[in-house]
Design a protein around this motif. Structure first.
Motif, PDB file in Angstrom:
ATOM      1  N   SER A  31      25.136  20.041  19.562  1.00 19.44           N
ATOM      2  CA  SER A  31      26.576  19.789  19.688  1.00 19.44           C
ATOM      3  C   SER A  31      27.345  20.512  18.590  1.00 19.44           C
ATOM      4  O   SER A  31      26.975  20.457  17.413  1.00 19.44           O
ATOM      5  CB  SER A  31      26.853  18.288  19.597  1.00 19.44           C
ATOM      6  N   GLY A  32      28.419  21.190  18.992  1.00 19.11           N
ATOM      7  CA  GLY A  32      29.247  21.893  18.026  1.00 19.11           C
ATOM      8  C   GLY A  32      28.751  23.278  17.682  1.00 19.11           C
ATOM      9  O   GLY A  32      29.417  24.003  16.934  1.00 19.11           O
ATOM     10  N   PHE A  33      27.602  23.668  18.211  1.00 17.33           N
ATOM     11  CA  PHE A  33      27.061  25.002  17.946  1.00 17.33           C
ATOM     12  C   PHE A  33      27.188  25.846  19.215  1.00 17.33           C
ATOM     13  O   PHE A  33      28.017  25.592  20.068  1.00 17.33           O
ATOM     14  CB  PHE A  33      25.610  24.899  17.487  1.00 17.33           C
ATOM     15  N   SER A  34      26.371  26.875  19.333  1.00 12.67           N
ATOM     16  CA  SER A  34      26.348  27.746  20.500  1.00 12.67           C
ATOM     17  C   SER A  34      24.977  28.382  20.566  1.00 12.67           C
ATOM     18  O   SER A  34      24.125  28.159  19.691  1.00 12.67           O
ATOM     19  CB  SER A  34      27.428  28.828  20.387  1.00 12.67           C
ATOM     20  N   ARG A 150      41.393  24.245  10.734  1.00 19.31           N
ATOM     21  CA  ARG A 150      40.147  24.464   9.998  1.00 19.31           C
ATOM     22  C   ARG A 150      39.920  25.950   9.738  1.00 19.31           C
ATOM     23  O   ARG A 150      40.136  26.793  10.594  1.00 19.31           O
ATOM     24  CB  ARG A 150      38.962  23.857  10.751  1.00 19.31           C
ATOM     25  N   SER A 151      39.468  26.245   8.526  1.00 21.41           N
ATOM     26  CA  SER A 151      39.191  27.617   8.110  1.00 21.41           C
ATOM     27  C   SER A 151      37.721  27.944   8.342  1.00 21.41           C
ATOM     28  O   SER A 151      36.899  27.054   8.598  1.00 21.41           O
ATOM     29  CB  SER A 151      39.518  27.791   6.625  1.00 21.41           C
ATOM     30  N   ASP A 152      37.379  29.223   8.219  1.00 21.51           N
ATOM     31  CA  ASP A 152      35.976  29.618   8.346  1.00 21.51           C
ATOM     32  C   ASP A 152      35.121  28.944   7.278  1.00 21.51           C
ATOM     33  O   ASP A 152      33.991  28.516   7.548  1.00 21.51           O
ATOM     34  CB  ASP A 152      35.834  31.136   8.224  1.00 21.51           C
ATOM     35  N   SER A 153      35.655  28.847   6.074  1.00 19.00           N
ATOM     36  CA  SER A 153      34.884  28.221   4.993  1.00 19.00           C
ATOM     37  C   SER A 153      34.660  26.736   5.265  1.00 19.00           C
ATOM     38  O   SER A 153      33.594  26.188   4.953  1.00 19.00           O
ATOM     39  CB  SER A 153      35.584  28.420   3.645  1.00 19.00           C
ATOM     40  N   MET A 154      35.636  26.079   5.879  1.00 24.63           N
ATOM     41  CA  MET A 154      35.463  24.669   6.210  1.00 24.63           C
ATOM     42  C   MET A 154      34.398  24.503   7.287  1.00 24.63           C
ATOM     43  O   MET A 154      33.570  23.586   7.221  1.00 24.63           O
ATOM     44  CB  MET A 154      36.793  24.065   6.684  1.00 24.63           C
ATOM     45  N   GLU A 168      22.476  30.994   5.267  1.00 26.58           N
ATOM     46  CA  GLU A 168      23.606  31.866   5.550  1.00 26.58           C
ATOM     47  C   GLU A 168      23.964  31.728   7.023  1.00 26.58           C
ATOM     48  O   GLU A 168      23.159  32.046   7.895  1.00 26.58           O
ATOM     49  CB  GLU A 168      23.250  33.323   5.228  1.00 26.58           C
ATOM     50  N   ILE A 169      25.152  31.241   7.287  1.00 24.89           N
ATOM     51  CA  ILE A 169      25.626  31.110   8.661  1.00 24.89           C
ATOM     52  C   ILE A 169      26.350  32.403   9.043  1.00 24.89           C
ATOM     53  O   ILE A 169      27.331  32.775   8.396  1.00 24.89           O
ATOM     54  CB  ILE A 169      26.573  29.914   8.819  1.00 24.89           C
ATOM     55  N   PRO A 170      25.890  33.112  10.073  1.00 23.11           N
ATOM     56  CA  PRO A 170      26.517  34.394  10.431  1.00 23.11           C
ATOM     57  C   PRO A 170      27.936  34.228  10.944  1.00 23.11           C
ATOM     58  O   PRO A 170      28.295  33.196  11.514  1.00 23.11           O
ATOM     59  CB  PRO A 170      25.591  34.951  11.523  1.00 23.11           C
ATOM     60  N   ASP A 171      28.744  35.278  10.742  1.00 21.88           N
ATOM     61  CA  ASP A 171      30.141  35.248  11.187  1.00 21.88           C
ATOM     62  C   ASP A 171      30.243  35.005  12.691  1.00 21.88           C
ATOM     63  O   ASP A 171      31.179  34.342  13.158  1.00 21.88           O
ATOM     64  CB  ASP A 171      30.830  36.576  10.835  1.00 21.88           C
ATOM     65  N   GLU A 172      29.307  35.555  13.456  1.00 21.50           N
ATOM     66  CA  GLU A 172      29.346  35.400  14.905  1.00 21.50           C
ATOM     67  C   GLU A 172      29.269  33.924  15.306  1.00 21.50           C
ATOM     68  O   GLU A 172      29.976  33.478  16.215  1.00 21.50           O
ATOM     69  CB  GLU A 172      28.191  36.165  15.554  1.00 21.50           C
ATOM     70  N   LEU A 173      28.432  33.171  14.608  1.00 22.17           N
ATOM     71  CA  LEU A 173      28.293  31.757  14.927  1.00 22.17           C
ATOM     72  C   LEU A 173      29.558  30.988  14.554  1.00 22.17           C
ATOM     73  O   LEU A 173      29.977  30.065  15.271  1.00 22.17           O
ATOM     74  CB  LEU A 173      27.074  31.177  14.213  1.00 22.17           C
ATOM     75  N   ALA A 177      31.912  28.900  17.118  1.00 22.92           N
ATOM     76  CA  ALA A 177      32.231  27.492  16.868  1.00 22.92           C
ATOM     77  C   ALA A 177      33.729  27.227  16.977  1.00 22.92           C
ATOM     78  O   ALA A 177      34.154  26.111  17.304  1.00 22.92           O
ATOM     79  CB  ALA A 177      31.731  27.075  15.492  1.00 22.92           C
ATOM     80  N   ARG A 178      34.534  28.241  16.730  1.00 24.98           N
ATOM     81  CA  ARG A 178      35.993  28.085  16.796  1.00 24.98           C
ATOM     82  C   ARG A 178      36.475  27.774  18.210  1.00 24.98           C
ATOM     83  O   ARG A 178      37.565  27.236  18.403  1.00 24.98           O
ATOM     84  CB  ARG A 178      36.684  29.353  16.315  1.00 24.98           C
ATOM     85  N   SER A 179      35.663  28.134  19.200  1.00 22.95           N
ATOM     86  CA  SER A 179      36.100  27.950  20.586  1.00 22.95           C
ATOM     87  C   SER A 179      36.001  26.500  21.044  1.00 22.95           C
ATOM     88  O   SER A 179      36.518  26.144  22.101  1.00 22.95           O
ATOM     89  CB  SER A 179      35.251  28.831  21.511  1.00 22.95           C
TER      90      SER A 179
END
Length: 269
Positions: A31-34, A150-154, A168-173, A177-179
């Protein structure tokens, strides 16, 4: 990673890795991921398997759905597998994705040859007090406001707050998650809780008779690590606890996680 995208197959974004003629291995995110949350283990898995990873409804590149009931999500996933005509798969679910994998095996035993559940809490009473950043993002009324700004850092802090090792969480993930909408995320969590409150996951698995691998971080910060032992009551189940690992074994221990999944798939091919 080379891949072929098949978008909007029964309302889900589907990505394929590895040779199509290889044994199929299905990856279901939490949940909350992709589907991108599997990226650390995909290279090892796709060397031997046709890996299929999905974005569940309302997550990543998949549009929202009218319902997020676990059985209904499993039904949509079954429709995707039917369209692919793969036969039995090794179904792997992380966290809430483990409930959908379980429901898929309940509904369609003809589609699931073996199951792996990673960091999937067995019942609601195993849930730990959540990290402050997650409580702030999820709980109303503050959560609704913070979600919109919410920001990317949050988002990174929220994802890594359940980890025990640095990751390290990649930018793509983060972008995927923003969607996820606030109402969608809340609905998914409620329906997950309802599914395991109605009947615990070990009880459900015991009735299936399918080979099961349970992977739990011994330092999981979302579910009580000791609750992994409840799965030992399941016939044909193997429980593996990873020392020093939190809620995201794919990121915290990708090599060990990948090796365990490959061994399960090989043993029950």
């Amino acid at each position: 990673m080379g891949h072929e995208d098949v978008t909007h197959s029964h309302g889900m974004h589907v990505v394929h890795h590895g040779p199509r003629q290889a044994p199929p291995l299905l990856l279901i995110h939490g949940s909350g991921f992709s589907g991108g949350s599997w990226s650390p283990v995909v290279p090892a898995l796709s060397a031997r398997h046709h890996v299929i990873r999905v974005d569940l409804s309302g997550h990543g590149h998949s549009p929202p759905a009218p319902s997020y009931d676990v059985p209904e999500q499993a039904g949509r996933l079954a429709a995707v597998l039917d369209a692919l005509a793969l036969g039995r798969v090794t179904a792997v679910g992380h966290s809430g994705g483990g409930y959908i994998a379980t429901a898929l095996a309940e509904q369609r035993p003809d589609l699931v040859g073996s199951l792996a559940l990673i960091s999937s809490g067995p019942s609601p009473d195993a849930l730990l007090p959540q990290p402050a950043v997650l409580r702030a993002l999820i709980a109303p009324p503050l959560g609704r406001l913070l979600w919109s700004i919410r920001s990317d850092s949050m988002l990174r802090r929220g994802m890594t707050s359940v980890c025990n090792r640095p990751v390290e969480i990649p930018d793509e993930l983060i972008a995927e998650a923003r969607s996820i909408g606030y109402r969608t995320f809340r609905a998914v969590l409620r329906r997950n809780t309802a599914y395991i409150a109605e009947r615990s996951v070990p009880e459900r698995l015991a009735a299936l008779g399918v080979p099961v691998l349970v992977i739990f971080g011994a330092a999981d910060r979302r579910w009580a690590p000791s609750s992994a032992h409840r799965y030992e009551t399941v016939p044909n189940a193997r429980v593996e606890q990873l020392p020093g690992v939190g809620h995201l074994p794919m990121f915290e221990a990708p090599q060990e996680t990948g090796e365990l999944l490959l061994a399960l798939a090989a043993a029950h091919r």
